[in-house]
Write a protein that holds these residues in place. Structure first.
Motif, mmCIF file in Angstrom:
data_model
loop_
_atom_site.group_PDB
_atom_site.id
_atom_site.type_symbol
_atom_site.label_atom_id
_atom_site.label_comp_id
_atom_site.label_asym_id
_atom_site.label_seq_id
_atom_site.Cartn_x
_atom_site.Cartn_y
_atom_site.Cartn_z
ATOM 1 N N TRP A 7 0.826 -1.207 0.000
ATOM 2 C CA TRP A 7 0.000 0.000 0.000
ATOM 3 C C TRP A 7 0.866 1.264 0.000
ATOM 4 O O TRP A 7 0.596 2.212 -0.745
ATOM 5 N N VAL A 8 1.894 1.270 0.818
ATOM 6 C CA VAL A 8 2.797 2.425 0.873
ATOM 7 C C VAL A 8 3.472 2.615 -0.483
ATOM 8 O O VAL A 8 3.555 3.740 -1.001
ATOM 9 N N LYS A 9 3.938 1.534 -1.067
ATOM 10 C CA LYS A 9 4.604 1.599 -2.373
ATOM 11 C C LYS A 9 3.639 2.110 -3.450
ATOM 12 O O LYS A 9 4.008 2.965 -4.270
ATOM 13 N N ALA A 10 2.426 1.598 -3.460
ATOM 14 C CA ALA A 10 1.434 2.019 -4.458
ATOM 15 C C ALA A 10 1.147 3.516 -4.340
ATOM 16 O O ALA A 10 1.144 4.236 -5.350
ATOM 17 N N PHE A 11 0.919 3.981 -3.119
ATOM 18 C CA PHE A 11 0.619 5.410 -2.949
ATOM 19 C C PHE A 11 1.835 6.283 -3.219
ATOM 20 O O PHE A 11 1.708 7.403 -3.721
ATOM 21 N N ILE A 14 1.846 6.657 -6.965
ATOM 22 C CA ILE A 14 0.750 7.545 -7.371
ATOM 23 C C ILE A 14 1.124 9.009 -7.126
ATOM 24 O O ILE A 14 0.967 9.866 -8.009
ATOM 25 N N PHE A 15 1.634 9.312 -5.937
ATOM 26 C CA PHE A 15 1.979 10.700 -5.618
ATOM 27 C C PHE A 15 3.192 11.184 -6.402
ATOM 28 O O PHE A 15 3.241 12.343 -6.822
ATOM 29 N N VAL A 16 4.171 10.328 -6.632
ATOM 30 C CA VAL A 16 5.331 10.731 -7.435
ATOM 31 C C VAL A 16 4.892 11.037 -8.863
ATOM 32 O O VAL A 16 5.284 12.073 -9.431
ATOM 33 N N ALA A 21 3.667 15.113 -12.946
ATOM 34 C CA ALA A 21 2.743 15.679 -13.935
ATOM 35 C C ALA A 21 2.741 17.206 -13.803
ATOM 36 O O ALA A 21 2.775 17.927 -14.799
ATOM 37 N N GLY A 22 2.728 17.689 -12.566
ATOM 38 C CA GLY A 22 2.811 19.131 -12.335
ATOM 39 C C GLY A 22 4.142 19.702 -12.788
ATOM 40 O O GLY A 22 4.201 20.777 -13.394
ATOM 41 N N LEU A 67 7.336 11.848 1.806
ATOM 42 C CA LEU A 67 7.145 11.152 3.078
ATOM 43 C C LEU A 67 6.982 9.643 2.883
ATOM 44 O O LEU A 67 7.561 8.846 3.637
ATOM 45 N N LEU A 68 6.222 9.253 1.874
ATOM 46 C CA LEU A 68 6.050 7.822 1.608
ATOM 47 C C LEU A 68 7.358 7.199 1.131
ATOM 48 O O LEU A 68 7.669 6.055 1.476
#
Length: 144
Positions: A7-11, A14-16, A21-22, A67-68
């Motif tokens: 779960w930590v890896k997946a999120f 996603i956040f990276v 993208a920004g 943080l993740l």
């Protein structure tokens, strides 16, 4: 591997990806700002507003990404004793610096103090792609 790790890896991924993208689009706004004619105040103000909103949004995405990533590294020991993690961390510091520089350039446009033309910002725009590619290669291939 524990369920929590996945779960930590997946999120983290996603956040990276969202943060980048920004960072892929924000310098494009800088390119457009550098091309705005001096008499186009409305266009300039609209692009500055878009740039500031995108910068804030990208920053909100960067915080959990970092943080993740720290949790994966320090909490789960990802990369422990491997050289690729040090190279990745150095590149992540580069990404953070790149992010901060985007804000600096937005402020320069706000203050009519920009010193770069649109061609310079086009090259600057490619930096985020190179950083992203290098980080992905390090994490997936783990060359050292």
């Amino acid at each position: 591997m524990s369920n929590l790790y996945l779960w930590v890896k997946a999120f983290h991924i996603i956040f990276v990806a969202s943060w980048f993208a920004g960072l892929f689009y924000l310098p494009r706004i800088l390119v457009n700002l550098a091309m705005v004619p001096q008499e186009s105040h409305a266009e300039r103000e609209r692009l500055l507003l878009m740039g500031h909103k995108l910068y804030r949004f990208a920053t909100l995405l960067a915080v959990p990404a970092i943080l993740l990533g720290l949790w994966l590294w320090l909490g789960f020991g990802i990369g422990k004793g491997q050289g690729w993690i040090h190279a990745k961390l150095l590149l992540v510091l580069g990404v953070i610096g790149y992010h901060v520089h985007c804000r600096k350039f937005l402020r320069q446009f706000e203050q009519f103090a920009n010193r770069h033309d649109h061609r310079w910002f086009r090259w600057f725009n490619e930096t985020s792609v190179l950083l992203f590619a290098a980080i992905v290669v390090l994490v997936v291939v783990k060359p050292f």
